[in-house]
Design an enzyme around this catalytic site. Sequence first.
Site, PDB file in Angstrom:
ATOM      1  N   GLY A 236      36.364  41.320  31.788  1.00  0.00           N
ATOM      2  CA  GLY A 236      35.534  42.524  31.741  1.00  0.00           C
ATOM      3  C   GLY A 236      36.264  43.723  32.308  1.00  0.00           C
ATOM      4  N   SER A 237      35.495  44.626  32.901  1.00  0.00           N
ATOM      5  CA  SER A 237      36.071  45.902  33.332  1.00  0.00           C
ATOM      6  C   SER A 237      36.768  45.786  34.687  1.00  0.00           C
ATOM      7  CB  SER A 237      34.965  46.943  33.440  1.00  0.00           C
ATOM      8  OG  SER A 237      34.092  46.601  34.504  1.00  0.00           O
ATOM      9  N   GLY A 241      35.048  43.800  37.691  1.00  0.00           N
ATOM     10  CA  GLY A 241      35.878  42.694  38.162  1.00  0.00           C
ATOM     11  C   GLY A 241      36.271  42.868  39.614  1.00  0.00           C
ATOM     12  N   GLU A 260      40.171  38.800  34.403  1.00  0.00           N
ATOM     13  CA  GLU A 260      41.064  39.380  33.393  1.00  0.00           C
ATOM     14  C   GLU A 260      40.471  40.746  33.089  1.00  0.00           C
ATOM     15  OE1 GLU A 260      41.852  40.881  30.396  1.00  0.00           O
ATOM     16  OE2 GLU A 260      41.411  39.172  29.096  1.00  0.00           O
ATOM     17  N   CYS A 297      41.436  43.486  24.958  1.00  0.00           N
ATOM     18  CA  CYS A 297      42.190  43.754  26.183  1.00  0.00           C
ATOM     19  C   CYS A 297      43.673  43.913  25.882  1.00  0.00           C
ATOM     20  CB  CYS A 297      41.966  42.647  27.196  1.00  0.00           C
ATOM     21  SG  CYS A 297      41.783  41.047  26.456  1.00  0.00           S
TER      22      CYS A 297
HETATM   23  P1  NAP Z   1      31.661  44.704  32.871  1.00  0.00           P
HETATM   24  O1  NAP Z   1      30.866  45.919  33.109  1.00  0.00           O
HETATM   25  O2  NAP Z   1      32.816  44.477  33.763  1.00  0.00           O
HETATM   26  O3  NAP Z   1      30.660  43.464  32.961  1.00  0.00           O
HETATM   27  C1  NAP Z   1      31.101  42.128  32.804  1.00  0.00           C
HETATM   28  C2  NAP Z   1      30.111  41.197  33.462  1.00  0.00           C
HETATM   29  O4  NAP Z   1      30.144  41.359  34.880  1.00  0.00           O
HETATM   30  C3  NAP Z   1      28.686  41.458  33.060  1.00  0.00           C
HETATM   31  O5  NAP Z   1      28.023  40.222  33.012  1.00  0.00           O
HETATM   32  C4  NAP Z   1      28.152  42.314  34.189  1.00  0.00           C
HETATM   33  O6  NAP Z   1      26.766  42.194  34.361  1.00  0.00           O
HETATM   34  C5  NAP Z   1      28.868  41.733  35.393  1.00  0.00           C
HETATM   35  N1  NAP Z   1      29.085  42.730  36.436  1.00  0.00           N
HETATM   36  C6  NAP Z   1      29.834  43.850  36.305  1.00  0.00           C
HETATM   37  N2  NAP Z   1      29.865  44.514  37.468  1.00  0.00           N
HETATM   38  C7  NAP Z   1      29.122  43.801  38.348  1.00  0.00           C
HETATM   39  C8  NAP Z   1      28.780  43.984  39.715  1.00  0.00           C
HETATM   40  N3  NAP Z   1      29.204  45.038  40.401  1.00  0.00           N
HETATM   41  N4  NAP Z   1      27.995  43.058  40.309  1.00  0.00           N
HETATM   42  C9  NAP Z   1      27.553  42.000  39.618  1.00  0.00           C
HETATM   43  N5  NAP Z   1      27.840  41.773  38.314  1.00  0.00           N
HETATM   44  C10 NAP Z   1      28.616  42.656  37.684  1.00  0.00           C
HETATM   45  O7  NAP Z   1      32.220  44.655  31.400  1.00  0.00           O
HETATM   46  P2  NAP Z   1      31.474  44.832  29.992  1.00  0.00           P
HETATM   47  O8  NAP Z   1      30.003  44.918  30.168  1.00  0.00           O
HETATM   48  O9  NAP Z   1      31.972  43.755  29.143  1.00  0.00           O
HETATM   49  O10 NAP Z   1      32.022  46.181  29.405  1.00  0.00           O
HETATM   50  C11 NAP Z   1      32.060  47.386  30.117  1.00  0.00           C
HETATM   51  C12 NAP Z   1      33.478  47.926  30.112  1.00  0.00           C
HETATM   52  O11 NAP Z   1      34.395  46.904  30.499  1.00  0.00           O
HETATM   53  C13 NAP Z   1      34.000  48.367  28.770  1.00  0.00           C
HETATM   54  O12 NAP Z   1      33.643  49.649  28.434  1.00  0.00           O
HETATM   55  C14 NAP Z   1      35.478  48.198  28.944  1.00  0.00           C
HETATM   56  O13 NAP Z   1      36.021  49.347  29.541  1.00  0.00           O
HETATM   57  C15 NAP Z   1      35.640  47.064  29.865  1.00  0.00           C
HETATM   58  N6  NAP Z   1      36.010  45.782  29.224  1.00  0.00           N
HETATM   59  C16 NAP Z   1      37.294  45.419  29.244  1.00  0.00           C
HETATM   60  C17 NAP Z   1      37.662  44.219  28.685  1.00  0.00           C
HETATM   61  C18 NAP Z   1      39.068  43.801  28.722  1.00  0.00           C
HETATM   62  O14 NAP Z   1      39.371  42.684  28.341  1.00  0.00           O
HETATM   63  N7  NAP Z   1      39.925  44.647  29.158  1.00  0.00           N
HETATM   64  C19 NAP Z   1      36.745  43.371  28.097  1.00  0.00           C
HETATM   65  C20 NAP Z   1      35.425  43.775  28.085  1.00  0.00           C
HETATM   66  C21 NAP Z   1      35.079  44.982  28.668  1.00  0.00           C
HETATM   67  P3  NAP Z   1      25.770  43.288  33.702  1.00  0.00           P
HETATM   68  O15 NAP Z   1      26.054  43.274  32.245  1.00  0.00           O
HETATM   69  O16 NAP Z   1      24.437  42.781  34.045  1.00  0.00           O
HETATM   70  O17 NAP Z   1      26.136  44.585  34.337  1.00  0.00           O
END
Ligand code: NAP
Length: 501
Positions: A236-237, A241, A260, A297
């Site tokens: 994720g982000s 992360g 990652e 990613c």
């Molecule tokens: P994310 O915001 O990092 O969320 C991933 C997971 O972690 C979700 O289940 C989220 O829950 C949980 N989470 C995030 N922050 C948290 C915190 N502070 N406390 C507890 N749980 C937390 O990623 P995403 O929703 O997939 O996408 C958002 C952004 O991430 C994208 O715009 C992109 O920039 C980036 N992303 C990057 C990659 C990569 O491989 N580089 C892949 C996917 C996304 P909730 O959904 O309930 O918030």
Amino acid sequence: MLTGKHLIAGEWVSSEKTFNSAPAKGESRAYSDGGAKEVDRAVQAAEEAFWYYGYSTRAERAAFLNKIADEIEARADQITEIGSSETGLPEARLQGERGRTTGQLRLFASHIEKGDYLDRRYDPALPDRQPLPRPDIRLIERPVGPVAVFGASNFPLAFSTAGGDTAAALAAGCPVVVKGHQAHPGTGEIIAQAIDAAIKACGIHPGVFSLVQGVTRELGAAVVQHPLIKAVGFTGSLGGGKALFDLCMARPEPIPFFGELGSVNPMFVMPNAAHARAETIGKGWAGSLTMGAGQFCTNPGISIVVKGESADTYIDAAVKGLEPVGAQTMLSDGIAEAFRRGRDRVRATAGVREVLTSVCDLRNATPYLYVTTGQHWLGNHVLSEEVFGPLGMVVVVNDLDEMRKLALSFAGQLTATIHMDAADTADAQKLMPILERKAGRILVNGYPTGVEVCDAMVHGGPYPATTNFGATSVGTLSIRRFLRPVSYQNMPMELLPEDLR
Ligand code: NAP
């Protein structure tokens, strides 16, 4: 069909609160919104299951992994239908991703049957050694215990409920608790149904797998902070992360968090290659940059070329390749919004020229291309941040010295790519020691999107690409994240693990 419930240790469980899904097309529906109570129930069951599953034979686990793959295939059409409606990804992409997911499960089944991953070592006793005798010492890798997995938004199958992290943990002998991603709860539930069917068919302890759905930060925090969770797999982000990583480190018993977090995957176009085929490389880059609406990613967001006629040809070719792509649906409203914010950040940076502009509204994204100089790049750290989506940046450097300076300025990356001809070899050799320190995978004359799932793959890299540079989240080596070496000294045969006798 869909229940909208969590799967906790073989039972479909609902919560008092619900959340509504936000599909790209089709109707929204309600899903149980879990919290600490559901997490505790799932993790307690996982711990109980570990006393059985952690001691199962490799053949039993291989049969289980293969059965999960069969059960996923048996639900193929349903998975494609709901996956496509929730994420907006084309059906062909979901079919391909399903193949990758079942392929990963089967690959791990055959990998554990071979047994090499156990890294068994044996130092026989040397009773007559002087000045001190040596005891009999044997080593084997053991599973760590219950593992938490966060479903990824951009891979609803291959990095989610039964994705690479889950497959690696189950192969190692670790029960898994998945925190589903809110962007695709229905897809997550169908995959959970497939795993549940495989558990029943194979007669495995039901605590070996649970899926808890939800949308609150408390849920993710509860998962990583549960004292019985021993490791976490996350895609994720960087912000999300890092927040979860910090929670893991702040626990009374800190645990490894394998995050990652993505990268900008720089692509270095060497002068002779640019002179010979700037147009081909530029068009190829445009294709890689916009694959899956740039939501990978490994998306090569930045390419670096030396100034001159070839650089101009390269930029023209990239524009021509990007122009016809048009609007693509993004994975969620939040990701589309984050893409627009990233574009605005780049746009507002001094010394950056927009050479391809487009319209990007609602949940759609169209490609953008920017050009800047090496000097501006080095002075503006913000330009090295990932913009998740179809946005490319060409950095035009004065010479190869400046190209190397740029390479040195990059933070940790999942990949780095060199485009070169034979005449570029000496200059590429000078880049290599820098790139080896920066990236988990280095490619020549290719594009980093499309990660092969195999024994020799590293999908990892130094921070911030990941939170653990010694690990990969793709390929068979990823099983190591969920294993721990144990030494057995002067141990009677009967007390040794079966695999070490
Ligand atoms: P994310 O915001 O990092 O969320 C991933 C997971 O972690 C979700 O289940 C989220 O829950 C949980 N989470 C995030 N922050 C948290 C915190 N502070 N406390 C507890 N749980 C937390 O990623 P995403 O929703 O997939 O996408 C958002 C952004 O991430 C994208 O715009 C992109 O920039 C980036 N992303 C990057 C990659 C990569 O491989 N580089 C892949 C996917 C996304 P909730 O959904 O309930 O918030």
